[in-house]
Design a protein around this motif. Structure first.
Motif, mmCIF file in Angstrom:
data_model
loop_
_atom_site.group_PDB
_atom_site.id
_atom_site.type_symbol
_atom_site.label_atom_id
_atom_site.label_comp_id
_atom_site.label_asym_id
_atom_site.label_seq_id
_atom_site.Cartn_x
_atom_site.Cartn_y
_atom_site.Cartn_z
ATOM 1 N N GLU A 579 32.593 16.221 -2.680
ATOM 2 C CA GLU A 579 32.073 17.526 -3.077
ATOM 3 C C GLU A 579 30.745 17.328 -3.802
ATOM 4 O O GLU A 579 30.615 16.425 -4.637
ATOM 5 N N THR A 581 28.735 20.185 -5.190
ATOM 6 C CA THR A 581 28.469 21.193 -6.220
ATOM 7 C C THR A 581 29.132 20.862 -7.550
ATOM 8 O O THR A 581 28.494 20.905 -8.617
ATOM 9 N N ARG A 582 30.406 20.519 -7.531
ATOM 10 C CA ARG A 582 31.145 20.304 -8.772
ATOM 11 C C ARG A 582 30.576 19.166 -9.628
ATOM 12 O O ARG A 582 30.389 19.352 -10.842
ATOM 13 N N LEU A 585 27.401 20.422 -11.377
ATOM 14 C CA LEU A 585 27.728 21.367 -12.447
ATOM 15 C C LEU A 585 28.265 20.648 -13.674
ATOM 16 O O LEU A 585 27.885 20.957 -14.818
ATOM 17 N N SER A 621 23.744 23.754 1.250
ATOM 18 C CA SER A 621 24.213 23.299 -0.064
ATOM 19 C C SER A 621 23.269 23.726 -1.185
ATOM 20 O O SER A 621 23.708 24.013 -2.299
ATOM 21 N N ARG A 624 24.160 27.219 -2.203
ATOM 22 C CA ARG A 624 25.413 27.248 -2.974
ATOM 23 C C ARG A 624 25.197 26.735 -4.389
ATOM 24 O O ARG A 624 25.738 27.274 -5.360
ATOM 25 N N LEU A 625 24.396 25.686 -4.532
ATOM 26 C CA LEU A 625 24.125 25.142 -5.863
ATOM 27 C C LEU A 625 23.392 26.154 -6.737
ATOM 28 O O LEU A 625 23.738 26.354 -7.906
ATOM 29 N N ARG A 626 22.361 26.780 -6.174
ATOM 30 C CA ARG A 626 21.627 27.779 -6.950
ATOM 31 C C ARG A 626 22.543 28.922 -7.383
ATOM 32 O O ARG A 626 22.444 29.417 -8.508
ATOM 33 N N ARG A 628 25.768 28.834 -7.974
ATOM 34 C CA ARG A 628 26.696 28.411 -9.038
ATOM 35 C C ARG A 628 25.970 28.111 -10.348
ATOM 36 O O ARG A 628 26.466 28.403 -11.433
#
Length: 678
Positions: A579, A581-582, A585, A621, A624-626, A628
Motif C-alpha cells: 500500500e 497511501t497509508r 500518511l 495514486s 488519491r494521496l492528495r 487523503r
C-alpha cells in the motif's frame, strides 16, 4: 487556427452563443412588451386547461351539475382580480425580486420564509411539468397518432426550453413574445367569432362531443348536502389553476426596466385583465357549445373510438366548433399557438426558479452555485436544476396533465396565503411610523386589499388541501417539509463553516519550521522538477520519500538516484502489504506528532494528459494521496503538474526557436537544461 480548447467549447457556443460581459447586465432588462410574455405566459396559457379542469370534475357526476360551471368560473375570476390587486401592492413594497419569500421572511420570520420558498420551488417545477404536458396534449389533439410518443415529445420540449433560456433573458423574451401574442389574438378572435355565431346568427357553436352523453362515475350519482358542497368545491379548486404563475411578476421585478415597480405593476394589471377575459370567453363557448370532457374517455357514451383515440381537449373542441371542424385553418391555428404558448409558459418557471434560487443562495439556504451567473448572465445552474426535476416528473407521470395538475396549486396558494398576511403585517408596521395623511390613506387601502386577498387565498388553500389531498396533493405536502429541512441543513452548514473561518491569533502564527516532503515514484522529469521547486522554497528540512512495494523496482530506483547524482537523500518506507497511501500518511503524521508547530509541505509530482482515455492508462495514486493528505492538519499539498504533449494546444517545438506553453514545467527551456535540479 482554433485551439483544442476553442474546439471543445464549440458545442456550448452553438447552444448559448458568445458569452456576455458582466458590465452588460443592465442591457438584459426587460420592457413591458417583453416582460408580459416572459412572466405572464403561465397564467395567460392556463385558460387552455382551467375550464377543462372544472368540466373534468363536474362530469364525474354526468351532466347533472354542469350548470355550476359558470358560477365556479365567476368565483375564479373574482379570486384572480383580488390576487392581482394584492400582488400590485407587493411589487411596490418589495421591488428587490424576493416576492412572497422576501415578504414572509421580513414579516413572519425565517420559518415562514422557508415554507414559502419550498412552496414556490415545488410550484415552479410543476409549472414546467404541467405546461409542457398540457402543450403536448394539445399537439396530440391535432395529431392523435403521436399519442404513443407523449413522454418523448414532452422531454424534448423541455430540452429546447433549456437551450433557449440558457441563451439569456432578452433572447428568450424575443423568442416567446410572438407566440404569446399570437395566442392572445387567436383566442380573442375565437371568442368573438363564437359569440357572434351564437347570438347573432342561425349557426351556433356546437362541439363534437355535444351529442355524447356521460356515464357517471360510481358514487357520484346521488350527491346531496355536504357531498354536493364538497364536489363543487373540488371543481372550484381545479379551476383555480387559472391563477398559477401570477406571483412570477412579483418575483421578477429586478428584470424589468426602470421604473421597475411601476412597470411590474402595469404588467400585472395587463396580465390579469387579459387572462380573465380569455378564461371567461373560453368557458362561455365551452358551455354554449355543450362541450363534454371526462377523465375516462370511454365514459362518453357515443364516443366509438374511446379505446384507441384520445379525446380532444376542451379548447380544441371549442376551436373546431367555432371555425368549422377539426380540419379548418382556424382550428390548426388555435391548436398550434395554444400548444406553443403552453410549452413556452414553462418560461415563467425558468425565470422565477433561478431568481428565487439565487436569492436563497445569497441568504445561504441553497448552494452558492445557484447565485452564479453563466456566460449569458443568467443563472444557468438554476435553469438546469429546474429542468432535471421537471423531466423526472414528466417521466414518472407519463406527461399526463390530469395527474400533474392535482399536485399543482398547493404550493401556489401556500405562498399566496403567507405572502398576503405578511403584507398586512408590513402595512401595520409602516402605518405605525407614517404621519402624512395621504400616505396613511394609501397604506390603509393597500392593507385592506391584502387582507381580503389573504382571507380568500386562505379559504382556497384549505379547499385545495382537503379536496385534492388523496388525488395527489399529498405528494407536494410531503415534499415541502423535506425541501424546508434541506434548506435549513444547508444554512447550518454555511453558518458552521463561517464560524470556523473567522480569523484568530492561531491563524496568524508562523510555523516553527518547514519540512518539505517530495514524493518519488521514479527518477523522471516530474520528480526532478518537484525537487527543484521544493529546494527553491528553502525549507528547513527536505525529504525525498518513496514507498517500497516491490524490492526489485525500489533497488532500480535507488540505483537511478545515485546515477543521476540527485543532491537529496532518498528515504524509503517499507510497505509489506503493498500500500502506498497509508505509509505516506503515517510518515507525515509522525512529523506532526513530534513537532506540532512544524509545517509539512508535501510536493506531489504528476503528469497531465490531454485525453480522457489516457487517464485510464495511468495510475491515479497521486490523486488519491492528495485527497487523503488534505484532511491532515498542519499539512500543505503542492501539486507539481508536468504537461505531456497531448495536453498542449500545440505540439513540441520544431526547432524554430521560442518556447511553447508548458515548456517551463516540462523542462524544455534552455535555462532548465542548464540547471536540471534547480
Amino acid at each position: 487556427m482554433p485551439s483544442r480548447s476553442d474546439l471543445g467549447q464549440l458545442p456550448k457556443r452553438l447552444v448559448l452563443g458568445r458569452p456576455v460581459r458582466s458590465d452588460r447586465a443592465g442591457e438584459s432588462l426587460l420592457p413591458k412588451r417583453l416582460a408580459l410574455p416572459i412572466f405572464a405566459s403561465d397564467p395567460l396559457s392556463s385558460v387552455a386547461y382551467a375550464t377543462q379542469e372544472i368540466l373534468l370534475i363536474l362530469t364525474l357526476a354526468g351532466t347533472a351539475f354542469l350548470f355550476l360551471a359558470p358560477w365556479l368560473a365567476a368565483l375564479v375570476v373574482l379570486l384572480l382580480v383580488v390576487v392581482v390587486l394584492s400582488y400590485r401592492q407587493v411589487v411596490h413594497a418589495y421591488p428587490s425580486g424576493g416576492g412572497d419569500y422576501e415578504v414572509a421572511m421580513k414579516n413572519h420570520g425565517q420559518f415562514a420564509g422557508l415554507v414559502v420558498a419550498s412552496a414556490l420551488l415545488t410550484d415552479y417545477v410543476l409549472t414546467v411539468a404541467v405546461s409542457v404536458s398540457a402543450g403536448t396534449d394539445n399537439i396530440i389533439s391535432a395529431f392523435p397518432s403521436l399519442d404513443e410518443h407523449r413522454v418523448a415529445i414532452a422531454v424534448t420540449l423541455v430540452a429546447v426550453l433549456v437551450a433557449a433560456n440558457l441563451r439569456g433573458v432578452r433572447e428568450s423574451g424575443k423568442t416567446f413574445a410572438v407566440p404569446t401574442y399570437l395566442f392572445i389574438s387567436g383566442i380573442m378572435v375565437m371568442v368573438v367569432t363564437g359569440l357572434i355565431r351564437d347570438f347573432f346568427t342561425d349557426n351556433p357553436v356546437v362541439a363534437e362531443s355535444a351529442a355524447y352523453s356521460i356515464e357517471p362515475e360510481p358514487g357520484y350519482t346521488q350527491l346531496t348536502g355536504l357531498a354536493l358542497i364538497f364536489f363543487a368545491l373540488r371543481a372550484f379548486a381545479s379551476g383555480c389553476t387559472a391563477l398559477t404563475g401570477v406571483e412570477a411578476i412579483a418575483n421578477g421585478v429586478p428584470a424589468f426596466k426602470p421604473p421597475k415597480s411601476r412597470n411590474a405593476a402595469t404588467t400585472l394589471a395587463l396580465m390579469g385583465g387579459i387572462a380573465a377575459t380569455m378564461f371567461v370567453g373560453v368557458t362561455a363557448l365551452a358551455l354554449l357549445g355543450d362541450v363534454k370532457y371526462v377523465q375516462h374517455p370511454c365514459d362518453l357514451i357515443g364516443f366509438a373510438d374511446c379505446a384507441t383515440e384520445p379525446q380532444r381537449t376542451v379548447i380544441a373542441q371549442v376551436a373546431a366548433a367555432t371555425f368549422g371542424g377539426p380540419s379548418s385553418v382556424g382550428f390548426y391555428y388555435v391548436q398550434a399557438v395554444t400548444a406553443l404558448v403552453l410549452i413556452l409558459a414553462a418560461n415563467t418557471a425558468f425565470n422565477g426558479f433561478p431568481l428565487l434560487g439565487s436569492v436563497l443562495a445569497q441568504d445561504r439556504f441553497m448552494p452558492r452555485q445557484l447565485h452564479t451567473r453563466g456566460d449569458k448572465l443568467v443563472y444557468s445552474n438554476g435553469i438546469l436544476l429546474l429542468a432535471g426535476f421537471a423531466i423526472v416528473l414528466l417521466v414518472a407521470f407519463e406527461a399526463d396533465p390530469t395527474q400533474l395538475i392535482q399536485m399543482y396549486i398547493v404550493g401556489v396558494f401556500t405562498s399566496f396565503t403567507i405572502g398576503q398576511w405578511g403584507m398586512v403585517r408590513h402595512w401595520n408596521r409602516e402605518l405605525g411610523a407614517e404621519t402624512v395623511p395621504a400616505a396613511r390613506r394609501r397604506m390603509q387601502r393597500s392593507r385592506v386589499i391584502n387582507a381580503i386577498g389573504g382571507t380568500l387565498t386562505t379559504v382556497v388553500l384549505a379547499i385545495v388541501v382537503v379536496t385534492k389531498f388523496v388525488s395527489g396533493a399529498w405528494i407536494v405536502i410531503c415534499a415541502m417539509p423535506v425541501i424546508l429541512l434541506l434548506m435549513k441543513s444547508i444554512n447550518r452548514h454555511y453558518s458552521h463553516v463561517a464560524s470556523q473561518l473567522v480569523p484568530d491569533s492561531a491563524a496568524r502564527m508562523k510555523p516553527s519550521r518547514v519540512h518539505a516532503v517530495v514524493l518519488v515514484s521514479k527518477v523522471h522529469k516530474p520528480t526532478l522538477r518537484a525537487l527543484a521547486f521544493a529546494r527553491a522554497t528553502r525549507p528547513d528540512v527536505l525529504t525525498a520519500l518513496t514507498v517500497n512495494v516491490d524490492d526489485t523496482e525500489t533497488r532500480a530506483l535507488q540505483a537511478d538516484w545515485e546515477r543521476y547524482d540527485v543532491p537529496v537523500p532518498l528515504t524509503v518506507l517499507d510497505s509489506p502489504f503493498r500500500e502506498v497511501t497509508r505509509p505516506v500518511l503515517d510518515f507525515v503524521k509522525d512529523i506532526r506528532r513530534s513537532s506540532p508547530r512544524e509545517l509539512v509541505v508535501v510536493f506531489v509530482p504528476h503528469y497531465v494528459v490531454g485525453h480522457w482515455w489516457e487517464n485510464l492508462l495511468h495510475n491515479q495514486s497521486a490523486l488519491r494521496l492528495r485527497t487523503r493528505l488534505q484532511f491532515l492538519p498542519g499539512v500543505m499539498i503542492t501539486s507539481v503538474p508536468w504537461q505531456l504533449e497531448s495536453s498542449l494546444d500545440h505540439g513540441p517545438l520544431d526547432g524554430a526557436g521560442g518556447s511553447a506553453p508548458g515548456d517551463l514545467r516540462r523542462g524544455l527551456t534552455d535555462e532548465m537544461e542548464q540547471t536540471p535540479y534547480g
